[in-house]
Scaffold this motif. Structure first.
Motif: not given
Length: 540
Positions: A59, A99, A103-104, A106, A217, A276, A280
């Motif tokens: 991440r 990224t 997709r946060d 990640t 998340r 989700q 991720e």
């Protein structure tokens, strides 16, 4: 499958030291390791090894405001490298991955073209900053001869109930080929709702129960700030499945015990958010429609089938409802996949990553198939009164179907690796069709990493009289349960050889202390061609 022990230099790198000489925006950094810890705060991970590939994860925090769950921050391109040495002199594969906030931030990379049964090192880079180095390994070729496979086995890691010393002890071993995580990687509760026997050891973020995509998340990100969790992810590949707490307690296909639509909204929306975030943040390979039940092969020695026992299950029942053949814990498609795969497997050992206990746990009465007409008259379920209908005990028809299939196809050397119930068990799988003398498989259940078990719920010391009484009662009505311990927290280590499949149980000295030690408490094994368990007298 052999394994290369970690040397001191590699261990230091896996603990978080930056690999190589990092440069930021073309200028030298005064402290590369600190820059890596900031830019790649949540570490690195690998998972689902194949003979020619591996799944890599990290991440990125590209800017200070791009925090997990924030939905802000720039799109970014991350470099990745896989090498045959920890100095990255021999690059085996490399590339870039996009990224961003969708997709946060990640990153998941499917690496292919690698050599089988080989140790590799990997890292990610962004604007000249390299992540901590991870170590991973590919699986043997399907037809390769393998003399040994060692697995770390874990389940049920509750942040508020303690520290993840179990992960540290596994990371320090240096002899594992894979970590198998059987679910409850994280918990959804708000702070103080499920802790260490009524005491919060360390508070979760967010402080409230997680419901939204941002909430899940943030909770995933919190877990990956734990240094022992990061170290184990960086040290060895993982094979992971989920249980209920990755969404909500006692989840089933249409809801969960810990979800109230009137005050918490649509369960479908909550499930979508949880899934989700999971996809991720976890090094898990997925199939069509987000399917995560899958198989990993380790030469001719072993095949591991990882189950999903939440997505397709019927709602939990009680009484004789647990015998209803219309109810399922696996779903029809997964059951067909499991049965056919076990029967057709050419691997010697068929391991099953099984989130909830499959062995019977009879309480208060013998199974109705031993009581005859009296059992039906008293309304006793087929396999006895059910203590926990969330386990396979609540889905007798599915368990019978699977066991009958194993017997009909003479499928041997099946071992279930199980989590969920926070306690330690070694059992033989029996049903009406097997009788009590001819088990169809063996089952090893690992304790929780930190989550409360019997002594914690009773607010009594480990090994107390009530826990010992519970063990005696279980053993007296469940001869197929060869051993159980109800108070310890820790982990398991499984060794698979052509001669045996064995689990050793290790319990922590104090889950509430980050520096907790661990001790060996038991070892049980099953020999090739047999499903009868035998006790081991010394550790591996």
């Amino acid at each position: 499958m052999t394994n290369t022990p970690l040397d001191r230099r590699s261990l230091l790198r896996l603990a978080g030291a930056s690999a190589g000489t990092a440069m930021l925006a073309g200028s030298a950094l005064a402290d590369p390791a600190r820059a890596a810890a900031t830019t790649f705060l949540h570490g690195v991970a690998s998972g689902d090894p194949l003979p020619d590939g591996i799944l890599l994860w990290t991440r990125l925090t590209p800017t200070p405001e791009a925090q997990p769950g924030s939905g802000v921050g720039p799109a970014a391109e991350v470099t990745w490298q896989v090498a045959t040495d920890p100095d990255f002199a021999g690059i085996a594969a490399s590339g870039t991955q996009q990224t961003g906030p969708a997709r946060d931030h990640t990153v998941k990379v499917e690496v292919s073209g690698l050599a089988p049964m080989t140790t590799y090192w990997y890292r990610f880079g962004y604007q000249g900053v390299w992540s901590p180095t991870g170590r991973t390994m590919t699986a043997p070729a399907p037809t390769a001869g393998v003399d040994r496979l060692r697995l770390g086995v874990v389940s049920c890691a509750n942040w508020e109930a303690g520290y993840f010393a179990a992960y540290r002890h596994l990371a320090d071993r240096g002899d594992l080929n894979l970590v198998v995580h059987l679910g409850d990687y994280l918990y959804e509760y708000g702070t103080g709702e499920f802790d260490a026997g009524g005491s919060v050891v360390r508070a979760v973020r967010p402080a409230h129960e997680v419901l939204t995509l941002a909430d899940y998340r943030i909770r995933h990100a919190l877990y990956k700030t734990d240094p022992d969790l990061r170290a184990l992810h960086a040290a060895v590949p993982w094979a992971i499945t989920w249980d209920d707490h990755e969404v909500a307690n006692d989840q089933w296909s249409g809801g969960a015990e810990n979800h109230t639509p009137a005050t918490e909204g649509s369960f479908a929306a909550r499930l979508a958010a949880a899934r989700q975030a999971y996809f991720e943040w976890m090094p898990v390979r997925t199939g069509p429609n987000g399917r995560i039940y899958r198989r990993l092969r380790f030469g001719r020695l072993a095949e591991l089938s990882m189950l999903d026992l939440r997505t397709y299950r019927s709602e939990q029942s009680s009484g004789t409802g647990v015998d209803d053949p219309a109810r399922t814990i696996t779903g029809d498609d997964q059951m067909s996949w499991l049965k056919s795969g076990l029967a057709a497997s050419t691997a010697q050992w068929k391991l099953v990553g099984n989130p909830v206990m499959i062995a019977r746990l009879d309480v208060g009465a013998l199974p109705s198939w031993l009581l005859g007409p009296l059992g039906a008259l008293l309304g006793i379920p087929q396999n006895g009164l059910v203590l926990n209908a969330d386990q396979w005990d609540g889905y007798n028809a599915d368990r019978n179907e699977l066991v009958d299939h194993l017997r009909a196809n003479n499928t041997r050397d099946v071992v279930f690796l199980t989590g969920d119930i926070h306690t330690s068990w070694a059992s033989e799988l029996t049903t009406r069709s097997t009788g009590i003398q001819n088990p169809a498989a063996a089952e090893f259940v690992v304790p929780s990493v930190t989550s409360d078990n019997v002594d914690d719920f009773l607010n009594l010391p480990a090994g107390n009289a009530l826990s010992r009484l519970g063990v005696s009662l279980i053993r007296s009505t469940n001869p197929h349960v060869r051993w159980t311990e109800l108070d310890g927290h820790g982990y398991g280590v499984v060794e698979v050889t052509p001669q045996h499949c064995r689990m050793d149980w290790y319990h922590l000295t104090d889950r509430t202390r980050a520096e907790s030690g661990s001790r060996w408490v038991a070892g049980w094994s099953v020999g090739s061609g047999s499903s009868r368990l035998r006790q081991e007298s010394t550790p591996l």
